[in-house]
Scaffold this motif. Structure first.
Motif, PDB file in Angstrom:
ATOM      1  N   CYS A  58      -3.823  -3.422   8.057  1.00 55.21           N
ATOM      2  CA  CYS A  58      -4.487  -2.639   7.017  1.00 55.21           C
ATOM      3  C   CYS A  58      -4.293  -1.149   7.299  1.00 55.21           C
ATOM      4  CB  CYS A  58      -5.964  -3.000   6.975  1.00 55.21           C
ATOM      5  SG  CYS A  58      -6.837  -2.183   5.630  1.00 55.21           S
TER       6      CYS A  58
ATOM      7  N   THR B 197       0.860  -1.177   0.000  1.00 51.17           N
ATOM      8  CA  THR B 197       0.000   0.000   0.000  1.00 51.17           C
ATOM      9  C   THR B 197       0.898   1.230   0.000  1.00 51.17           C
ATOM     10  OG1 THR B 197      -1.900   1.034   1.099  1.00 51.17           O
ATOM     11  CG2 THR B 197      -0.167   0.145   2.521  1.00 51.17           C
ATOM     12  N   GLU B 198       0.294   2.401  -0.086  1.00 56.95           N
ATOM     13  CA  GLU B 198       1.076   3.632  -0.036  1.00 56.95           C
ATOM     14  C   GLU B 198       1.788   3.729   1.300  1.00 56.95           C
ATOM     15  OE1 GLU B 198      -0.972   7.194  -1.141  1.00 56.95           O
ATOM     16  OE2 GLU B 198      -2.176   6.123  -2.623  1.00 56.95           O
TER      17      GLU B 198
ATOM     18  N   SER C 141      -3.554  -2.551   1.675  1.00 56.61           N
ATOM     19  CA  SER C 141      -4.619  -1.615   1.336  1.00 56.61           C
ATOM     20  C   SER C 141      -5.943  -2.112   1.915  1.00 56.61           C
ATOM     21  CB  SER C 141      -4.757  -1.511  -0.182  1.00 56.61           C
ATOM     22  OG  SER C 141      -5.229  -2.759  -0.691  1.00 56.61           O
TER      23      SER C 141
END
Length: 160
Positions: A96, A16-17, A50
């Motif tokens: 997450c 994810t970012e 994500s």
């Protein structure tokens, strides 16, 4: 309780970012604090994901169609390893990032503190701790408070 240093191998991957997500060194520090005195050696993986991947994994493994903050997957050690082969695999954590960020904001907690709490919480699950009933939940929460206090993190269960 075990004495001496923990031999620890924590692999951290980011799916994810990275904005706002702690560096691998922080995750390793938090896992080491959770495991200190409880296990001699451990290998585990942390995957920061994500919301889509978190939701997919939670749906597949727990039957719940939403992304949750942390999932713990304790290793199931294979039977019949050859003599002398040691398997210190503890398991995997999936964290997450969007859920953690949203919870930290909603609860008015520093983001890094919330990541620390969830990493410690997940690592304790890998050791077999649980919170299925009130007694187990109280014991696990107290242990989390103690570990986090040692890291300089405020009680995560304080109402804000």
């Amino acid at each position: 309780m075990t004495k001496g240093p923990v031999r620890l191998d924590v692999a951290v991957s980011y799916a994810t970012e990275r904005a706002g997500v702690p560096a691998a060194v922080s995750f390793r520090k938090w896992v080491a604090a959770a495991l200190a005195g409880r296990i001699r050696e451990a290998d585990l993986a942390i995957r920061v994901v994500s919301e889509d991947e978190g939701r997919s994994l939670n749906r597949h493994y727990r039957g719940k169609d939403y992304a949750t903050n942390v999932l713990s997957f304790p290793a199931e050690l294979p039977e019949g390893l050859p003599k002398g082969v040691r398997m210190p695999l503890l398991g995997d954590l999936v964290i997450c990032a969007p859920v953690v960020a949203r919870e930290a904001a909603d609860q008015h907690k520093p983001l890094a503190s919330h990541y620390a709490h969830l990493t410690v919480h997940g690592a304790l699950h890998l050791l077999g701790w649980d919170h299925e009933d009130e007694r187990e939940a109280e014991a696990m929460e107290q242990l989390e408070r103690e570990i986090l206090a040692g890291l300089g993190v405020e009680d995560p269960y304080l109402e804000r």
